[in-house]
Write an enzyme that holds these catalytic residues in place. Sequence first.
Site, PDB file in Angstrom:
ATOM      1  N   HIS A 191     -10.470  -5.827  -2.129  1.00  0.00           N
ATOM      2  CA  HIS A 191      -9.030  -5.925  -1.395  1.00  0.00           C
ATOM      3  C   HIS A 191      -9.069  -5.796   0.126  1.00  0.00           C
ATOM      4  CE1 HIS A 191      -9.818  -1.534  -1.598  1.00  0.00           C
ATOM      5  NE2 HIS A 191      -9.187  -1.411  -0.569  1.00  0.00           N
TER       6      HIS A 191
ATOM      7  N   HIS B 279      -6.516  -5.456   3.425  1.00  0.00           N
ATOM      8  CA  HIS B 279      -5.145  -4.859   3.933  1.00  0.00           C
ATOM      9  C   HIS B 279      -4.847  -5.886   5.049  1.00  0.00           C
ATOM     10  CE1 HIS B 279      -6.339  -0.855   2.857  1.00  0.00           C
ATOM     11  NE2 HIS B 279      -7.613  -1.069   2.753  1.00  0.00           N
TER      12      HIS B 279
ATOM     13  N   ASP C 171       0.755  -1.196   0.089  1.00  0.00           N
ATOM     14  CA  ASP C 171       0.101  -0.210   0.032  1.00  0.00           C
ATOM     15  C   ASP C 171       0.887   1.185   0.127  1.00  0.00           C
ATOM     16  OD1 ASP C 171      -1.674   2.132   0.847  1.00  0.00           O
ATOM     17  OD2 ASP C 171      -3.151   0.693   1.234  1.00  0.00           O
ATOM     18  N   ILE C 172       0.679   2.166  -0.902  1.00  0.00           N
ATOM     19  CA  ILE C 172       1.420   3.427  -0.887  1.00  0.00           C
ATOM     20  C   ILE C 172       1.189   4.482   0.383  1.00  0.00           C
ATOM     21  CG2 ILE C 172       2.265   3.720  -3.372  1.00  0.00           C
ATOM     22  CD1 ILE C 172      -0.005   5.262  -3.740  1.00  0.00           C
TER      23      ILE C 172
END
Length: 124
Positions: free
Chosen positions: A92, A94, A29-30
């Site tokens: 998605h 995390h 994750d950015i």
Amino acid sequence: MASIFTKIIEGEIPSYKIYEDDKTYAFLDINPETKGHTLVVPKVEVDKIYELSDEDWGALWASVKKIAAHIEEVTGRRVIMKVIGTDVPHAHVHLMPLDETWEYGRTLKLRDEEFEEIRDKLAF
Ligand code: AMP
């Protein structure tokens, strides 16, 4: 129009890839909440996670299990997870190795070299 995650899966947008198989793709994750914060994404593009077919649902959670165990093995940290789905309309999950700095929703600013270093440690 393809989602940003489909563009990542297809290589049109770069990502720090951790893992890929025929049904799922995982990358950093950015806007990470901890170092190693990873997104696990089904290759099939659906907005809401509960719209996945049973087969794709099973494949996604099998990858989540495998990748979480791998991140724990590499980092030595418990891996926490969340499913939110408010920002990107492509399902998605995390995964975040829990450390003492973690606060829900608070993100770290990392340099490219730091992302690359984490990617190199976690990719399998
Ligand atoms: P949410 O939809 O609320 O689960 O959040 C979407 C997540 O996708 C956020 O944590 C973003 O930082 C992350 N994200 C968005 N674009 C990218 C990208 N190009 N590469 C990596 N992560 C991204």
